[in-house]
Design a protein around this motif. Structure first.
Motif, PDB file in Angstrom:
ATOM      1  N   VAL A  10       0.845  -1.204   0.000  1.00  0.00           N
ATOM      2  CA  VAL A  10       0.000   0.000   0.000  1.00  0.00           C
ATOM      3  C   VAL A  10       0.879   1.253   0.000  1.00  0.00           C
ATOM      4  O   VAL A  10       0.648   2.184  -0.776  1.00  0.00           O
ATOM      5  CB  VAL A  10      -0.945  -0.002   1.225  1.00  0.00           C
ATOM      6  CG1 VAL A  10      -1.577   1.369   1.437  1.00  0.00           C
ATOM      7  CG2 VAL A  10      -2.028  -1.060   1.050  1.00  0.00           C
ATOM      8  N   ARG A  13       2.341   1.814  -3.368  1.00  0.00           N
ATOM      9  CA  ARG A  13       1.366   2.373  -4.308  1.00  0.00           C
ATOM     10  C   ARG A  13       1.202   3.878  -4.073  1.00  0.00           C
ATOM     11  O   ARG A  13       1.133   4.669  -5.023  1.00  0.00           O
ATOM     12  CB  ARG A  13       0.020   1.640  -4.166  1.00  0.00           C
ATOM     13  CG  ARG A  13      -1.141   2.195  -4.986  1.00  0.00           C
ATOM     14  CD  ARG A  13      -0.909   2.232  -6.491  1.00  0.00           C
ATOM     15  NE  ARG A  13      -0.451   0.986  -7.062  1.00  0.00           N
ATOM     16  CZ  ARG A  13      -1.256   0.019  -7.522  1.00  0.00           C
ATOM     17  NH1 ARG A  13      -2.548   0.173  -7.504  1.00  0.00           N
ATOM     18  NH2 ARG A  13      -0.739  -1.089  -8.032  1.00  0.00           N
ATOM     19  N   SER A  55      -6.008  -0.873   5.864  1.00  0.00           N
ATOM     20  CA  SER A  55      -6.169  -1.989   4.923  1.00  0.00           C
ATOM     21  C   SER A  55      -5.465  -3.269   5.367  1.00  0.00           C
ATOM     22  O   SER A  55      -5.527  -4.281   4.670  1.00  0.00           O
ATOM     23  CB  SER A  55      -5.645  -1.588   3.547  1.00  0.00           C
ATOM     24  OG  SER A  55      -4.253  -1.303   3.629  1.00  0.00           O
ATOM     25  N   GLU A  76      -7.998   2.372   2.293  1.00  0.00           N
ATOM     26  CA  GLU A  76      -7.291   3.458   2.972  1.00  0.00           C
ATOM     27  C   GLU A  76      -7.995   4.749   2.577  1.00  0.00           C
ATOM     28  O   GLU A  76      -8.706   4.795   1.567  1.00  0.00           O
ATOM     29  CB  GLU A  76      -5.811   3.513   2.566  1.00  0.00           C
ATOM     30  CG  GLU A  76      -4.987   2.305   2.959  1.00  0.00           C
ATOM     31  CD  GLU A  76      -4.722   2.153   4.456  1.00  0.00           C
ATOM     32  OE1 GLU A  76      -5.090   3.055   5.239  1.00  0.00           O
ATOM     33  OE2 GLU A  76      -4.147   1.124   4.847  1.00  0.00           O
ATOM     34  N   VAL A 148      -7.282  -3.448  -2.356  1.00  0.00           N
ATOM     35  CA  VAL A 148      -7.328  -2.276  -1.466  1.00  0.00           C
ATOM     36  C   VAL A 148      -7.828  -1.102  -2.306  1.00  0.00           C
ATOM     37  O   VAL A 148      -7.261  -0.786  -3.353  1.00  0.00           O
ATOM     38  CB  VAL A 148      -5.933  -1.952  -0.886  1.00  0.00           C
ATOM     39  CG1 VAL A 148      -5.996  -0.676  -0.045  1.00  0.00           C
ATOM     40  CG2 VAL A 148      -5.416  -3.122  -0.061  1.00  0.00           C
ATOM     41  N   PHE A 150      -8.534   3.017  -2.444  1.00  0.00           N
ATOM     42  CA  PHE A 150      -8.096   4.271  -1.842  1.00  0.00           C
ATOM     43  C   PHE A 150      -9.271   5.235  -1.963  1.00  0.00           C
ATOM     44  O   PHE A 150      -9.590   5.697  -3.063  1.00  0.00           O
ATOM     45  CB  PHE A 150      -6.836   4.784  -2.547  1.00  0.00           C
ATOM     46  CG  PHE A 150      -5.672   3.840  -2.373  1.00  0.00           C
ATOM     47  CD1 PHE A 150      -4.801   3.987  -1.300  1.00  0.00           C
ATOM     48  CD2 PHE A 150      -5.469   2.787  -3.263  1.00  0.00           C
ATOM     49  CE1 PHE A 150      -3.738   3.095  -1.127  1.00  0.00           C
ATOM     50  CE2 PHE A 150      -4.412   1.903  -3.095  1.00  0.00           C
ATOM     51  CZ  PHE A 150      -3.551   2.056  -2.019  1.00  0.00           C
TER      52      PHE A 150
END
Length: 194
Positions: A10, A13, A55, A76, A148, A150
């Motif tokens: 995460v 990213r 997450s 998130e 996940v 965002f």
């Protein structure tokens, strides 16, 4: 994938999207894993705050007897504001911990109400959770884990939040669009609701 591996992916990213964070704060709540909030500046004077930790585990339906440790929605939170407002670090961490602490499932269209101004003097007391994918691409995880998301957070005035409760998120977002509302302006007025 372990909790740590998920959070490492995460963070990668987020940094590939926004660059390196220039600050980070960690908050720990009783009964919850540590939540970090990363701050990113961009060349246009926008500051993005992104949570890291929400997450690590899937959000569980509070009505289910046993929480699935792998499958289930993961997310998130990302908040963008012109000029930055570091007072939002703790409120964002609080909201990111709410799935663990209160069993909430945070999804697009939901309202996240703090019951107090987002920062001192702010006209906003809550966020509308927007659709993911526009700002930060979803992060795929190995099956059977969900990706996940965002989730962008759009600040709402109390009147906008009340309007959204009655008319729905889509109608409020349409109204913002129609009036050319700059949702990243920390001092914006509420959109006309008549």
């Amino acid at each position: 994938m372990s909790h740590d591996a998920v959070l490492t992916a995460v963070e990668a990213r987020l940094t590939s999207t926004f660059g390196e964070p220039d600050a980070r704060a960690a908050v720990t709540f009783l009964g919850a894993d540590r939540i970090e909030v990363l701050r990113f500046h961009d060349a246009d004077g926008l500051v993005r705050y992104a949570t890291l930790g929400m997450s690590a585990a899937p959000m569980a339906d509070p009505t289910s007897v046993v929480a699935d440790p792998v499958a289930g929605p993961r997310a998130e939170l990302v908040f963008t504001v012109r000029g930055g407002r570091d007072e939002v670090l703790r409120p964002l961490a609080t909201l990111a911990a709410s799935p663990q602490v209160e069993g909430l499932v945070v999804a697009p269209g939901a309202s996240l109400d703090l019951g107090a101004p987002l920062w001192e003097g702010a006209p906003f007391t809550s966020f509308l959770v927007a659709e993911p994918g526009g700002l930060v691409e979803d992060l795929e995880l190995p099956e059977p884990a969900d990706p996940v998301h965002f989730l962008p957070l759009l600040p709402m005035t109390p009147n906008e939040a009340a309007h959204k409760r009655v008319h729905g998120a889509a109608e409020l977002q349409e109204r913002w669009l129609r009036h050319g509302t700059d949702l990243r302006d920390p001092l914006r007025r509420g959109v006309p609701l008549d």
